[in-house]
Motif scaffolding. Structure first.
Motif, PDB file in Angstrom:
ATOM      1  N   ILE A   1     -31.470   8.721 -91.454  1.00  0.00           N
ATOM      2  CA  ILE A   1     -31.850   8.218 -90.143  1.00  0.00           C
ATOM      3  C   ILE A   1     -30.572   7.833 -89.419  1.00  0.00           C
ATOM      4  N   ASP A   2     -30.438   8.241 -88.166  1.00  0.00           N
ATOM      5  CA  ASP A   2     -29.188   8.069 -87.425  1.00  0.00           C
ATOM      6  C   ASP A   2     -29.045   6.722 -86.718  1.00  0.00           C
ATOM      7  N   GLY A   3     -29.982   5.830 -86.837  1.00  0.00           N
ATOM      8  CA  GLY A   3     -29.893   4.533 -86.170  1.00  0.00           C
ATOM      9  C   GLY A   3     -31.211   3.792 -86.272  1.00  0.00           C
ATOM     10  N   VAL A   4     -31.390   2.826 -85.374  1.00  0.00           N
ATOM     11  CA  VAL A   4     -32.619   2.036 -85.322  1.00  0.00           C
ATOM     12  C   VAL A   4     -33.611   2.782 -84.433  1.00  0.00           C
ATOM     13  N   ILE A   5     -34.757   3.126 -85.012  1.00  0.00           N
ATOM     14  CA  ILE A   5     -35.756   3.916 -84.291  1.00  0.00           C
ATOM     15  C   ILE A   5     -36.473   3.056 -83.257  1.00  0.00           C
ATOM     16  N   ALA A   6     -36.528   3.540 -82.018  1.00  0.00           N
ATOM     17  CA  ALA A   6     -37.258   2.864 -80.949  1.00  0.00           C
ATOM     18  C   ALA A   6     -38.666   3.430 -80.816  1.00  0.00           C
ATOM     19  N   LYS A   7     -38.773   4.783 -80.901  1.00  0.00           N
ATOM     20  CA  LYS A   7     -40.096   5.409 -80.822  1.00  0.00           C
ATOM     21  C   LYS A   7     -40.028   6.815 -81.384  1.00  0.00           C
ATOM     22  N   VAL A   8     -41.210   7.335 -81.742  1.00  0.00           N
ATOM     23  CA  VAL A   8     -41.346   8.692 -82.262  1.00  0.00           C
ATOM     24  C   VAL A   8     -42.416   9.387 -81.440  1.00  0.00           C
ATOM     25  N   ASN A   9     -42.099  10.598 -80.971  1.00  0.00           N
ATOM     26  CA  ASN A   9     -43.056  11.411 -80.222  1.00  0.00           C
ATOM     27  C   ASN A   9     -43.384  12.651 -81.044  1.00  0.00           C
ATOM     28  N   ILE A  10     -44.660  12.957 -81.158  1.00  0.00           N
ATOM     29  CA  ILE A  10     -45.087  14.187 -81.829  1.00  0.00           C
ATOM     30  C   ILE A  10     -45.973  14.953 -80.861  1.00  0.00           C
ATOM     31  N   SER A  11     -45.646  16.241 -80.680  1.00  0.00           N
ATOM     32  CA  SER A  11     -46.445  17.071 -79.776  1.00  0.00           C
ATOM     33  C   SER A  11     -46.694  18.432 -80.399  1.00  0.00           C
ATOM     34  N   LYS A  12     -47.756  19.079 -79.941  1.00  0.00           N
ATOM     35  CA  LYS A  12     -48.115  20.420 -80.428  1.00  0.00           C
ATOM     36  C   LYS A  12     -47.158  21.475 -79.904  1.00  0.00           C
TER      37      LYS A  12
ATOM     38  N   PRO B   1     -47.159  14.390 -75.703  1.00  0.00           N
ATOM     39  CA  PRO B   1     -46.914  13.871 -77.054  1.00  0.00           C
ATOM     40  C   PRO B   1     -47.800  12.678 -77.397  1.00  0.00           C
ATOM     41  N   ILE B   2     -47.962  12.485 -78.680  1.00  0.00           N
ATOM     42  CA  ILE B   2     -48.510  11.225 -79.183  1.00  0.00           C
ATOM     43  C   ILE B   2     -47.290  10.341 -79.386  1.00  0.00           C
ATOM     44  N   ILE B   3     -47.300   9.164 -78.798  1.00  0.00           N
ATOM     45  CA  ILE B   3     -46.136   8.269 -78.846  1.00  0.00           C
ATOM     46  C   ILE B   3     -46.412   7.143 -79.830  1.00  0.00           C
ATOM     47  N   PHE B   4     -45.488   6.987 -80.762  1.00  0.00           N
ATOM     48  CA  PHE B   4     -45.562   5.913 -81.752  1.00  0.00           C
ATOM     49  C   PHE B   4     -44.395   4.967 -81.481  1.00  0.00           C
ATOM     50  N   ASP B   5     -44.726   3.752 -80.985  1.00  0.00           N
ATOM     51  CA  ASP B   5     -43.658   2.795 -80.706  1.00  0.00           C
ATOM     52  C   ASP B   5     -43.941   1.404 -81.258  1.00  0.00           C
ATOM     53  N   ASP B   6     -45.049   1.249 -81.992  1.00  0.00           N
ATOM     54  CA  ASP B   6     -45.336  -0.056 -82.585  1.00  0.00           C
ATOM     55  C   ASP B   6     -44.577  -0.183 -83.912  1.00  0.00           C
ATOM     56  N   ASP B   7     -44.338  -1.410 -84.333  1.00  0.00           N
ATOM     57  CA  ASP B   7     -43.518  -1.682 -85.522  1.00  0.00           C
ATOM     58  C   ASP B   7     -44.064  -1.033 -86.784  1.00  0.00           C
TER      59      ASP B   7
END
Length: 150
Positions: A48-59, A65-71
């Motif tokens: 992992i290149d740093g502290v993750i703020a959010k992850v987006n996954i799209s088709k 995208p589906i946005i994942f930003d909760d802890d």
């Protein structure tokens, strides 16, 4: 005389071959390489290149995208990514099922292509900037992604 000379040369030749094929009984193991498989796996994990703020996954690339930003989701993605193990060799992959973009708090991004397996199956990740290397996600990580996307 000729037969005895042939016999002696044959014995010498066979002796040389047998001596050359013997294994050495004194094998030593370097203390740093007591478990090379474990060491190679640790060296081949996806970082992992740093502290993750959010992850987006799209088709599709650029799709909704589906946005994942909760802890909780971010912690799950940290464990998912850190469980990915590099698979050595040349790869030839079909088009990905999903695109995953990771945004870090320092505003850098890392993009992946994702081939999501079914429940209790492995999945595959590939960095979009390194299309010659794939990373295998274990079954547990696949299950976590499926649970997060539902």
């Amino acid at each position: 005389m000729r037969k005895s000379m042939f016999f002696v040369l044959s014995l010498v030749f066979m002796s040389v071959i047998l001596i050359g094929c013997q294994s050495e009984d004194n094998t030593t193991i370097d203390a740093d390489q007591t478990n090379p498989k474990k060491q190679s796996e640790e060296n081949e994990k996806l970082k992992i290149d740093g502290v993750i703020a959010k992850v987006n996954i799209s088709k599709s690339k650029g799709g909704n995208p589906i946005i994942f930003d909760d802890d909780n989701a971010i912690e799950n993605f940290k464990s998912i990514i850190s469980s990915a193990v590099k698979l050595n060799g040349i790869v030839n992959m079909t088009n990905p099922e999903f695109y995953m973009d990771i945004a870090y708090e320092n505003e850098e991004k890392q993009s992946f292509q994702l081939w999501l397996g079914g429940t209790f199956e492995e999945s595959t990740l590939m960095k979009t900037d390194d299309t010659h290397t794939i990373y295998i996600l274990p079954e547990e990580s696949t299950n976590k992604i499926i649970d997060l996307m539902e």
